[in-house]
Design an enzyme around this catalytic site. Structure first.
Site, PDB file in Angstrom:
ATOM      1  N   ASP A  93     -30.048  12.678  40.097  1.00 50.11           N
ATOM      2  CA  ASP A  93     -31.002  13.737  39.800  1.00 50.11           C
ATOM      3  C   ASP A  93     -30.175  14.998  39.567  1.00 50.11           C
ATOM      4  OD1 ASP A  93     -31.992  14.377  43.241  1.00 50.11           O
ATOM      5  OD2 ASP A  93     -30.135  14.678  42.136  1.00 50.11           O
ATOM      6  N   GLY A  96     -31.725  20.297  41.276  1.00 44.24           N
ATOM      7  CA  GLY A  96     -32.682  21.401  41.364  1.00 44.24           C
ATOM      8  C   GLY A  96     -33.604  21.249  42.553  1.00 44.24           C
ATOM      9  N   GLN A 191     -42.975  19.282  33.840  1.00 44.65           N
ATOM     10  CA  GLN A 191     -43.539  20.059  34.916  1.00 44.65           C
ATOM     11  C   GLN A 191     -44.960  20.489  34.530  1.00 44.65           C
ATOM     12  OE1 GLN A 191     -42.379  20.390  37.888  1.00 44.65           O
ATOM     13  NE2 GLN A 191     -40.290  19.591  37.617  1.00 44.65           N
ATOM     14  N   GLY A 218     -42.493  17.584  39.908  1.00 48.13           N
ATOM     15  CA  GLY A 218     -43.500  18.453  40.503  1.00 48.13           C
ATOM     16  C   GLY A 218     -44.630  17.732  41.203  1.00 48.13           C
ATOM     17  N   ASP A 268     -38.397   6.380  42.698  1.00 48.91           N
ATOM     18  CA  ASP A 268     -37.370   6.508  43.746  1.00 48.91           C
ATOM     19  C   ASP A 268     -38.014   7.166  44.957  1.00 48.91           C
ATOM     20  OD1 ASP A 268     -37.074   9.494  42.662  1.00 48.91           O
ATOM     21  OD2 ASP A 268     -36.043   9.345  44.616  1.00 48.91           O
ATOM     22  N   CYS A 306     -39.513 -13.644  54.730  1.00 53.42           N
ATOM     23  CA  CYS A 306     -38.586 -12.671  54.127  1.00 53.42           C
ATOM     24  C   CYS A 306     -37.183 -13.269  54.132  1.00 53.42           C
ATOM     25  CB  CYS A 306     -38.593 -11.376  54.931  1.00 53.42           C
ATOM     26  SG  CYS A 306     -37.366 -10.173  54.348  1.00 53.42           S
ATOM     27  N   CYS A 308     -34.378 -11.752  54.027  1.00 51.99           N
ATOM     28  CA  CYS A 308     -33.295 -10.841  54.434  1.00 51.99           C
ATOM     29  C   CYS A 308     -32.603 -11.322  55.708  1.00 51.99           C
ATOM     30  CB  CYS A 308     -33.839  -9.423  54.621  1.00 51.99           C
ATOM     31  SG  CYS A 308     -34.437  -9.017  56.264  1.00 51.99           S
ATOM     32  N   CYS A 311     -34.475 -10.852  59.082  1.00 50.81           N
ATOM     33  CA  CYS A 311     -35.591 -11.769  59.345  1.00 50.81           C
ATOM     34  C   CYS A 311     -35.127 -13.207  59.554  1.00 50.81           C
ATOM     35  CB  CYS A 311     -36.599 -11.725  58.201  1.00 50.81           C
ATOM     36  SG  CYS A 311     -37.469 -10.151  58.147  1.00 50.81           S
ATOM     37  N   HIS A 337     -33.930  -4.923  55.715  1.00 51.48           N
ATOM     38  CA  HIS A 337     -35.288  -5.484  55.565  1.00 51.48           C
ATOM     39  C   HIS A 337     -36.155  -4.632  54.655  1.00 51.48           C
ATOM     40  CE1 HIS A 337     -39.106  -7.357  56.112  1.00 51.48           C
ATOM     41  NE2 HIS A 337     -39.590  -6.123  56.286  1.00 51.48           N
TER      42      HIS A 337
END
Ligand SMILES: O=c1[nH]cnc2cc3nc(NCCN4CCOCC4)[nH]c3cc12
Ligand SMILES: [Zn+2]
Length: 374
Positions: A93, A96, A191, A218, A268, A306, A308, A311, A337
Site C-alpha cells: 500500500d 498514506g 475516494q 475510504g 486485505d 481443517c 492446518c 488442527c 489456522h
C-alpha cells in the site's frame, strides 16, 4: 505466460466474478484474500508456512518498511522478495493510511503529507513521487498510489476538496511510473467518502488515468456495515469491469461475502492475523474464542476437517493452554489456522461462483457469522 497486468475473467454468478491476474511473480486466482505482512513478515509465519496454507499474494506496508529497515536498504538486499524470501506476488500500500492512523504531527499540502515517525519522531515527507520511488525500491508487484483516506464523518466540502487532491496525487504517481514498467503494476484508489456522486466523480477521474487496477479506499474506517455496503454496492460497478477491483482493509467473513457479491476481486485485512494473537479463531461453524474455560479439557481438534498443522496435531485444550500461558507457539498455531481458514473460505467462494451457487454459499456462511459477529 501472460504479461504482468493481464486480468482474465472466468465464470461469474450475478455480480460476483472469478478471474486470474498475472503479476511478475505469478498468477493470482480471484477473488483473493491477501494476508498482511506489515514489516516484511506475516507475523509468526515463515514463507514456507505461507505456501503451505495456500497464501498466493501478501501485503507489505510501505510506511513501515520505509521507516524500518528503509527502502534503500531493502533495495540493496535485492528487493523485498529476496529480503524476506517470499517468491510470490506482493502488494504494497502507499503508506498514506498508516501515516493517518499511526504517525503524529501530520500535515497535508499539495506537495504531499509530512509526518513524524511513530518510531523515533523524525520528520518525513510522503509525496506521490517519493512513495512511488519507495514502492519501486521494494520491488512490489502491485503498487498503490498515494491518496488521502478521508476520515469517517468528513463533510461534503472537505471530501470534495480531498478527492481533487487525491486525483492530482494519482496523476503524479502515474507520471512517476509508466504502465508495467519493470513488471510492477500501479493501482488507483477511489475516494469520495460516503457521497455517491463524489465516489462517481473520483472513479471517473481515475479511470481517465488508466491504472492496471482500481481500489475502493475510504471504507472500513469506522462506519456502520450498512453505510459501507451502501457505498460498496453503488461504487463497485463504476470501476472498470476488465480490471481487478480491490476493497482495502476488508475484512471479516461477512464483509468478504458482501464484497464478492458486489464484484470485488481482492481483499486485505489484519483480522485473521491480529485475532489469532488475541485468541479469536475462525472456523466454518463460526468464531471460537479459544481462551474460554469450556475448552480446558476439550481433546478434540479446533476444526476436524481443517488441513492446518494446528488442527491436525493439537487439541483445543492444548491451544487454550498455550494462549493462556502466552506461549509464542500460540501465535504461530493460531495464525496458521486462521489464514488456512481464510484461504479455504476464498477457495470455496471461488468454486461457488464458478458453479453458480454463490448466494447459497453466502447464506450458509452468514448463518455461521451473524451480523453481530462479523
Ligand atoms: O483509503 C485507503 N487508502 C489506502 N489504504 C487504505 C487502507 C485501509 N484499511 C482500512 N481499514 C482497515 C480496518 N481494519 C479492520 C480490522 O482492524 C484493524 C483495522 N481502510 C482503508 C482505507 C485505505
Ligand atoms: Zn486449522
Amino acid at each position: 505466460m501472460n504479461l504482468p497486468g493481464t486480468f482474465t475473467l472466468g465464470p461469474g454468478d450475478g455480480s460476483a466474478r472469478t478471474g486470474r491476474l498475472t503479476t511478475a511473480h505469478g498468477e493470482i486466482e480471484t477473488p483473493v484474500f491477501m494476508p498482511v505482512g506489515t514489516q516484511g513478515t506475516v507475523k509468526s509465519l515463515c514463507p514456507d508456512d505461507l505456501r503451505t496454507i495456500g497464501a498466493r499474494i501478501i501485503l507489505g506496508n510501505t510506511y513501515h518498511l520505509y521507516l524500518r529497515p528503509g527502502d534503500e536498504l531493502v533495495a540493496k538486499m535485492g528487493g523485498l522478495h529476496r529480503f524476506m524470501a517470499w517468491d510470490g506476488p506482493i502488494l504494497t500500500d502507499s503508506g498514506g493510511f498508516q501515516v493517518f492512523s499511526l504517525s503524529g504531527l501530520r500535515r497535508i499540502t499539495e506537495e504531499g503529507v509530512t509526518f513524524s515517525s511513530h518510531i523515533d519522531g523524525s520528520k518525513h515527507l510522503f509525496s506521490p513521487e517519493k512513495v512511488i520511488s519507495i514502492e519501486r525500491n521494494l520491488g512490489s508487484d502491485i503498487m498503490m498510489v498515494l491518496d488521502e483516506c478521508v476520515p469517517y464523518g468528513a463533510d461534503r466540502a472537505y471530501t470534495e476538496k480531498s478527492l481533487g487532491l487525491t486525483t492530482r496525487w494519482a496523476t503524479r504517481c502515474r507520471a512517476a511510473h509508466a504502465p508495467l514498467d519493470r513488471g510492477q503494476l500501479l493501482f488507483g484508489i477511489v475516494q469520495g467518502g460516503f457521497f455517491k456522486d463524489l465516489r462517481a466523480e473520483s472513479a471517473r477521474q481515475l479511470i481517465d488515468l488508466a491504472f492496471e487496477g482500481y481500489a475502493l479506499g475510504g471504507l472500513s474506517v469506522g462506519e456502520s456495515r450498512a453505510e459501507m455496503y451502501d457505498i460498496l454496492y453503488d461504487a463497485t460497478p463504476l470501476l472498470p469491469a476488465d480490471k481487478p477491483r480491490y476493497l482495502m482493509g476488508v475484512g471479516a467473513p461477512r464483509d468478504l461475502l458482501a464484497g464478492m457479491a458486489a464484484g470485488i476481486d481482492m481483499f486485505d485485512c489484519v483480522l485473521p492475523t491480529r485475532n489469532a494473537r488475541n485468541g479469536t479463531l475462525f472456523t466454518f461453524q463460526g468464531k471460537v474464542n479459544i481462551k474460554r474455560a469450556e475448552y480446558r479439557e476439550d481433546d478434540s481438534p479446533l476444526e476436524a476437517d481443517c488441513p492446518c498443522y494446528a488442527c491436525r496435531t493439537f487439541s483445543k485444550a492444548y491451544l487454550r493452554h498455550l494462549y493462556v500461558a502466552r506461549e509464542l507457539l500460540s501465535y504461530r498455531l493460531n495464525t496458521l489456522h486462521n489464514l488456512t481458514f481464510f484461504s479455504r473460505f476464498m477457495a470455496q467462494a471461488r468454486q461457488a461462483i464458478r458453479e453458480g451457487r454463490f448466494e447459497a454459499f453466502r447464506t450458509a456462511m452468514e448463518a455461521a457469522y451473524p451480523e453481530t459477529d462479523a
